[in-house]
Each structure stands twice: as structure tokens, then as C-alpha cells.
Design a protein around this motif. Structure first.
Motif, PDB file in Angstrom:
ATOM      1  N   ASN A  90       0.863  -1.177   0.000  1.00 54.58           N
ATOM      2  CA  ASN A  90       0.000   0.000   0.000  1.00 54.58           C
ATOM      3  C   ASN A  90       0.904   1.232   0.000  1.00 54.58           C
ATOM      4  N   ARG A  91       0.949   1.956  -1.100  1.00 47.44           N
ATOM      5  CA  ARG A  91       1.889   3.062  -1.224  1.00 47.44           C
ATOM      6  C   ARG A  91       1.478   4.290  -0.412  1.00 47.44           C
ATOM      7  N   ALA A  92       0.269   4.293   0.118  1.00 50.34           N
ATOM      8  CA  ALA A  92      -0.146   5.423   0.956  1.00 50.34           C
ATOM      9  C   ALA A  92       0.665   5.484   2.243  1.00 50.34           C
ATOM     10  N   ASP A  93       1.019   4.305   2.799  1.00 51.82           N
ATOM     11  CA  ASP A  93       1.795   4.288   4.043  1.00 51.82           C
ATOM     12  C   ASP A  93       2.857   3.191   4.077  1.00 51.82           C
ATOM     13  N   PHE A  94       3.139   2.564   2.952  1.00 47.29           N
ATOM     14  CA  PHE A  94       4.137   1.501   2.820  1.00 47.29           C
ATOM     15  C   PHE A  94       3.837   0.328   3.765  1.00 47.29           C
ATOM     16  N   SER A  95       2.579  -0.027   3.859  1.00 52.06           N
ATOM     17  CA  SER A  95       2.175  -1.182   4.657  1.00 52.06           C
ATOM     18  C   SER A  95       1.709  -2.288   3.715  1.00 52.06           C
ATOM     19  N   VAL A  96       1.368  -3.442   4.278  1.00 49.70           N
ATOM     20  CA  VAL A  96       0.866  -4.544   3.476  1.00 49.70           C
ATOM     21  C   VAL A  96      -0.277  -5.218   4.221  1.00 49.70           C
ATOM     22  N   ASN A  97      -1.312  -5.567   3.480  1.00 49.50           N
ATOM     23  CA  ASN A  97      -2.444  -6.307   4.032  1.00 49.50           C
ATOM     24  C   ASN A  97      -2.384  -7.724   3.490  1.00 49.50           C
ATOM     25  N   LEU A  98      -2.176  -8.680   4.372  1.00 45.95           N
ATOM     26  CA  LEU A  98      -2.037 -10.074   3.957  1.00 45.95           C
ATOM     27  C   LEU A  98      -3.400 -10.738   3.803  1.00 45.95           C
ATOM     28  N   SER A  99      -3.435 -11.831   3.072  1.00 48.47           N
ATOM     29  CA  SER A  99      -4.697 -12.529   2.810  1.00 48.47           C
ATOM     30  C   SER A  99      -5.334 -13.043   4.099  1.00 48.47           C
ATOM     31  N   SER A 100      -4.518 -13.226   5.128  1.00 49.90           N
ATOM     32  CA  SER A 100      -5.038 -13.671   6.424  1.00 49.90           C
ATOM     33  C   SER A 100      -5.799 -12.575   7.154  1.00 49.90           C
ATOM     34  N   GLY A 101      -5.734 -11.355   6.592  1.00 51.42           N
ATOM     35  CA  GLY A 101      -6.363 -10.219   7.241  1.00 51.42           C
ATOM     36  C   GLY A 101      -5.426  -9.465   8.158  1.00 51.42           C
ATOM     37  N   PHE A 102      -4.179  -9.920   8.264  1.00 49.13           N
ATOM     38  CA  PHE A 102      -3.182  -9.311   9.137  1.00 49.13           C
ATOM     39  C   PHE A 102      -2.461  -8.194   8.396  1.00 49.13           C
ATOM     40  N   ASP A 103      -2.403  -7.008   8.991  1.00 46.69           N
ATOM     41  CA  ASP A 103      -1.683  -5.877   8.408  1.00 46.69           C
ATOM     42  C   ASP A 103      -0.271  -5.818   8.979  1.00 46.69           C
ATOM     43  N   VAL A 104       0.696  -5.548   8.119  1.00 43.79           N
ATOM     44  CA  VAL A 104       2.075  -5.370   8.562  1.00 43.79           C
ATOM     45  C   VAL A 104       2.500  -3.937   8.264  1.00 43.79           C
ATOM     46  N   LYS A 105       2.904  -3.218   9.309  1.00 46.26           N
ATOM     47  CA  LYS A 105       3.493  -1.878   9.171  1.00 46.26           C
ATOM     48  C   LYS A 105       4.934  -1.982   9.637  1.00 46.26           C
ATOM     49  N   PHE A 106       5.841  -1.448   8.858  1.00 48.70           N
ATOM     50  CA  PHE A 106       7.259  -1.621   9.121  1.00 48.70           C
ATOM     51  C   PHE A 106       7.802  -0.493   9.995  1.00 48.70           C
ATOM     52  N   ASP A 107       8.549  -0.864  11.030  1.00 52.27           N
ATOM     53  CA  ASP A 107       9.199   0.140  11.872  1.00 52.27           C
ATOM     54  C   ASP A 107      10.396   0.758  11.149  1.00 52.27           C
ATOM     55  N   VAL A 108      11.093  -0.056  10.376  1.00 55.18           N
ATOM     56  CA  VAL A 108      12.270   0.391   9.634  1.00 55.18           C
ATOM     57  C   VAL A 108      12.300  -0.290   8.274  1.00 55.18           C
ATOM     58  N   CYS A 109      12.678   0.464   7.253  1.00 52.09           N
ATOM     59  CA  CYS A 109      12.979  -0.119   5.946  1.00 52.09           C
ATOM     60  C   CYS A 109      14.489  -0.151   5.772  1.00 52.09           C
ATOM     61  N   PHE A 110      15.025  -1.335   5.533  1.00 54.37           N
ATOM     62  CA  PHE A 110      16.455  -1.475   5.256  1.00 54.37           C
ATOM     63  C   PHE A 110      16.624  -1.367   3.748  1.00 54.37           C
ATOM     64  N   ASN A 111      17.090  -0.208   3.305  1.00 54.86           N
ATOM     65  CA  ASN A 111      17.173   0.101   1.879  1.00 54.86           C
ATOM     66  C   ASN A 111      18.448  -0.485   1.286  1.00 54.86           C
ATOM     67  N   ILE A 112      18.304  -1.458   0.382  1.00 52.62           N
ATOM     68  CA  ILE A 112      19.470  -2.031  -0.288  1.00 52.62           C
ATOM     69  C   ILE A 112      19.230  -2.097  -1.802  1.00 52.62           C
ATOM     70  N   ILE A 113      18.511  -1.096  -2.309  1.00 58.43           N
ATOM     71  CA  ILE A 113      18.303  -0.964  -3.752  1.00 58.43           C
ATOM     72  C   ILE A 113      19.506  -0.237  -4.352  1.00 58.43           C
ATOM     73  N   HIS A 114      20.089  -0.809  -5.399  1.00 65.94           N
ATOM     74  CA  HIS A 114      21.192  -0.178  -6.121  1.00 65.94           C
ATOM     75  C   HIS A 114      20.610   0.549  -7.333  1.00 65.94           C
ATOM     76  N   GLY A 115      21.031   1.794  -7.542  1.00 68.42           N
ATOM     77  CA  GLY A 115      20.463   2.566  -8.645  1.00 68.42           C
ATOM     78  C   GLY A 115      19.105   3.134  -8.267  1.00 68.42           C
ATOM     79  N   LYS A 116      18.336   3.502  -9.282  1.00 70.45           N
ATOM     80  CA  LYS A 116      17.011   4.095  -9.049  1.00 70.45           C
ATOM     81  C   LYS A 116      16.034   3.021  -8.594  1.00 70.45           C
ATOM     82  N   PRO A 117      15.072   3.371  -7.695  1.00 70.32           N
ATOM     83  CA  PRO A 117      14.851   4.653  -7.024  1.00 70.32           C
ATOM     84  C   PRO A 117      15.453   4.723  -5.614  1.00 70.32           C
ATOM     85  N   GLY A 118      16.239   3.703  -5.223  1.00 72.30           N
ATOM     86  CA  GLY A 118      16.702   3.654  -3.844  1.00 72.30           C
ATOM     87  C   GLY A 118      18.030   4.301  -3.578  1.00 72.30           C
ATOM     88  N   GLU A 119      18.775   4.651  -4.646  1.00 66.34           N
ATOM     89  CA  GLU A 119      20.101   5.230  -4.448  1.00 66.34           C
ATOM     90  C   GLU A 119      20.182   6.668  -4.938  1.00 66.34           C
TER      91      GLU A 119
END
Length: 330
Positions: free
Chosen positions: A61-90
Motif C-alpha cells: 500500500n503506497r499510501a503508508d508503505f504497509s501490506v495487508n495479507l490474505s489472512s487479514g493481518f496488516d504489517v506496518k514496518f518500523d524500519v525499511c532497510f534500503n538495499i536498492i542499487h540505482g534508481k529509485p533507492g540510491e
């Protein structure tokens, strides 16, 4: 004790995404499961998705970078570990988005990412701090230029490279003037800005630098001996080079490289992993570029340096997460 939710964010919009997936896997495997719930998030041009242990995908979900799983469980991340090389992470795009939605992440912020992804601007800033670089000419696509004058000023051989690209994509070492136009076109295929640089005849070294437990630390200095003409994509990722850690340099030169690498890191206001490339010529380190999300697969230089100097990948990655958690959201 509640565990921290960490998303290891990998992929990207360039050909470097394959390397990023390998880097992300090492970080995913290395993070302490007693402290963190660790998840995989893949960002590609066509989709952003969460990947579970069974290989099943769920859209981010790009509104808040969360995910809704099929089980109905929502995951919100405390930290994103960015390891993208090049665009758009670098290049700052992802960091600007995360800043906007209030998401904490590892590594440097938007400005530092955008600056260091631009080779010309990085070297221009560092020149103010007396960090030497090759003589260069900057061109925009469609701009007129005098080929003969450029070759006369820079000499042959010379390098033609995209201004904003990673993993040595689009770079050519030009030995003969007949190859100049082809090299320019090859670089412009990667970016609409290019740099043409004089050749530095010396030893290439790669220097890992990060802020670790409150200080700027040089993780190691690796000597690069490419099988090809220079440290290109094949040499970096397909084994066509020797990477010798520690570099075969005397103590005086080592101290000079360490001092300049740390000065560059601090002058740019960096945070997190970085890898700086230098050519040592006549005892002087000339800076080529700085990578703010360097390769972190088992074969990459930073993990090699950590292994040689006895620094745990688990500790390095955990340190990045803890620094990100401690950041104050703007």
C-alpha cells in the motif's frame, strides 16, 4: 519484548536489480531474529510487493508503505532497510517518498542520496574539501561539443561514462579517437548527462566507509585488479577481477587513503554503508565516485572487507537498523 518489524527493501528500476536481490538476501539472512521480525519487500517498475516465506506476493500500500495479507493481518514496518542499487533507492526518490509518509529507513537521506548519485556534483562539492579527481568535461544530451578539443585537453586514453548510473553501466575506455562517438552514444543510452574524464594511470582501490557505533569507520581498502581494461560490470559481478584485501600499499599511503575517504564521507554528511572508488597515482588518491548503496552480496567488496577484518555482518546490519530507529522523523 516486542520485536521491531524490518522490511529489507530490494530490487529497483535498473539492470542492477539482480545484484540488489542478492544483497537483500544476505541482509535478510543476517538480521538478528531475536530482535527483529524480518520481511522482504521487492520494488520493481511494474509493481511493489511483499514476499512471504512461501514465495506468495502481496501488494504494498503506497499510501503508508504497509501490506495487508490474505489472512487479514496488516504489517506496518518500523524500519525499511534500503538495499536498492540505482534508481529509485540510491538517487533519493525513495527516500523523499519515505520522508513524506513518515517512514524510517536506513542509510543517508534524500539530499545526500541525490547528490552522490550525480558524479559531477559530488566531485564538485568534494573539490572544495581538497579531494582530488580526474580532469573532466560534462555534457548534456543534444549539446554541441568539440571532439578534437576534448581529446586534446584530456588526452587518450580517456573514459566516457554516464553521470548518473551505477555498476559501471554505460562506461567506455576510449583508446582511439575513432571510438569516441560510439562511446558517447553508449553513455547517453544510460543517462542524458555524461562525464568524459582523463585517464589516471595507477592502482584502483575500493574503500568501505560507514558510521559505526558513533564514529566514521573505514571498513577496509581493497585493491582492484580487473581482467578487463577497467572495473566494469563483468569485473564487479561476474568474477572478471582480482579483489585483494588489504590493498598492497604502504602504511603512509594507506593512512592517506583512509583520511581522504573519511573526509569525503563526513563532508557529504553521509550515513550508512558507502563504498568509495579511488585511483592512487604517484601516492595521491584521486576520487572516482561514491556509492551510497553498494553491493552487499556475499561476493561484494564490503562483506569481503568485513570478513577480513573480523566485523560481523550481523552487527553491521543491526547497527544500521538501530540508527534508523533512533532517527527523529521530520
Amino acid at each position: 519484548m516486542k520485536k521491531t518489524n524490518v522490511a529489507v527493501v530490494m530490487g529497483g528500476y535498473s539492470d542492477e536489480y539482480k545484484v540488489s536481490l542478492k544483497s537483500g538476501q544476505l541482509i535478510f539472512d543476517s538480521l538478528d531474529r531475536e530482535k527483529y521480525n524480518v520481511y522482504k519487500v521487492i520494488i520493481l517498475k511494474e509493481e511493489w510487493y511483499f514476499l512471504d516465506d512461501r514465495g506468495e506476493k502481496a501488494a504494498i500500500n503506497r499510501a503508508d508503505f504497509s501490506v495487508n495479507l490474505s489472512s487479514g493481518f496488516d504489517v506496518k514496518f518500523d524500519v525499511c532497510f534500503n538495499i536498492i542499487h540505482g534508481k529509485p533507492g540510491e538517487n533519493g526518490e525513495l527516500q523523499a517518498y519515505w520522508d513524506t509518509i513518515g517512514q524510517k529507513y536506513t542509510g543517508c537521506g534524500f539530499y545526500q542520496s541525490a547528490l552522490t548519485f550525480n558524479k559531477k556534483d559530488t566531485l564538485a562539492v568534494l573539490s572544495k574539501y581538497n579531494i582530488p579527481a580526474a580532469k573532466s568535461v560534462y555534457l548534456r544530451n543534444g549539446e554541441s561539443y568539440n571532439e578534437a578539443q576534448i581529446i586534446a585537453d584530456l588526452g587518450l586514453p580517456l573514459f566516457v561514462k554516464p553521470n548518473q548510473s551505477g555498476s559501471s553501466l554505460g562506461i567506455t575506455k576510449v583508446k582511439d579517437k575513432e571510438d569516441f562517438q560510439r562511446a558517447v552514444a553508449f553513455a547517453f543510452a544510460e543517462d542524458d548527462q555524461i562525464l568524459i574524464e582523463s585517464f589516471l594511470d595507477g592502482m584502483e582501490v575500493s574503500v568501505g566507509v560507514l558510521d559505526y557505533k558513533g564514529e566514521t569507520l573505514v571498513l577496509g581498502i581493497t585493491e582492484i585488479v580487473p581482467d578487463n581494461d577497467f572495473f566494469d560490470y563483468e569485473a564487479k559481478y561476474e568474477g572478471a577481477s582480482q579483489e585483494i584485501t588489504p590493498a598492497r600499499i604502504d602504511d603512509a599511503t594507506r593512512l592517506k587513503v583512509e583520511e581522504i575517504a573519511k573526509r569525503a564521507y563526513d563532508s557529504l554528511g553521509m550515513s550508512g554503508f558507502s563504498r568509495s572508488e579511488f585511483i592512487i597515482m604517484n601516492g595521491t588518491p584521486f576520487m572516482l565516485e561514491m556509492n551510497t548503496n553498494p553491493g552487499f552480496s556475499p561476493a561484494s567488496i564490503l562483506p569481503q572487507q568485513a570478513a577480513h577484518y573480523g566485523t560481523s555482518i550481523k552487527d553491521l546490519c543491526g547497527n544500521e537498523v538501530e540508527k534508523a530507529l533512533a532517527k527523529t522523523l521530520k
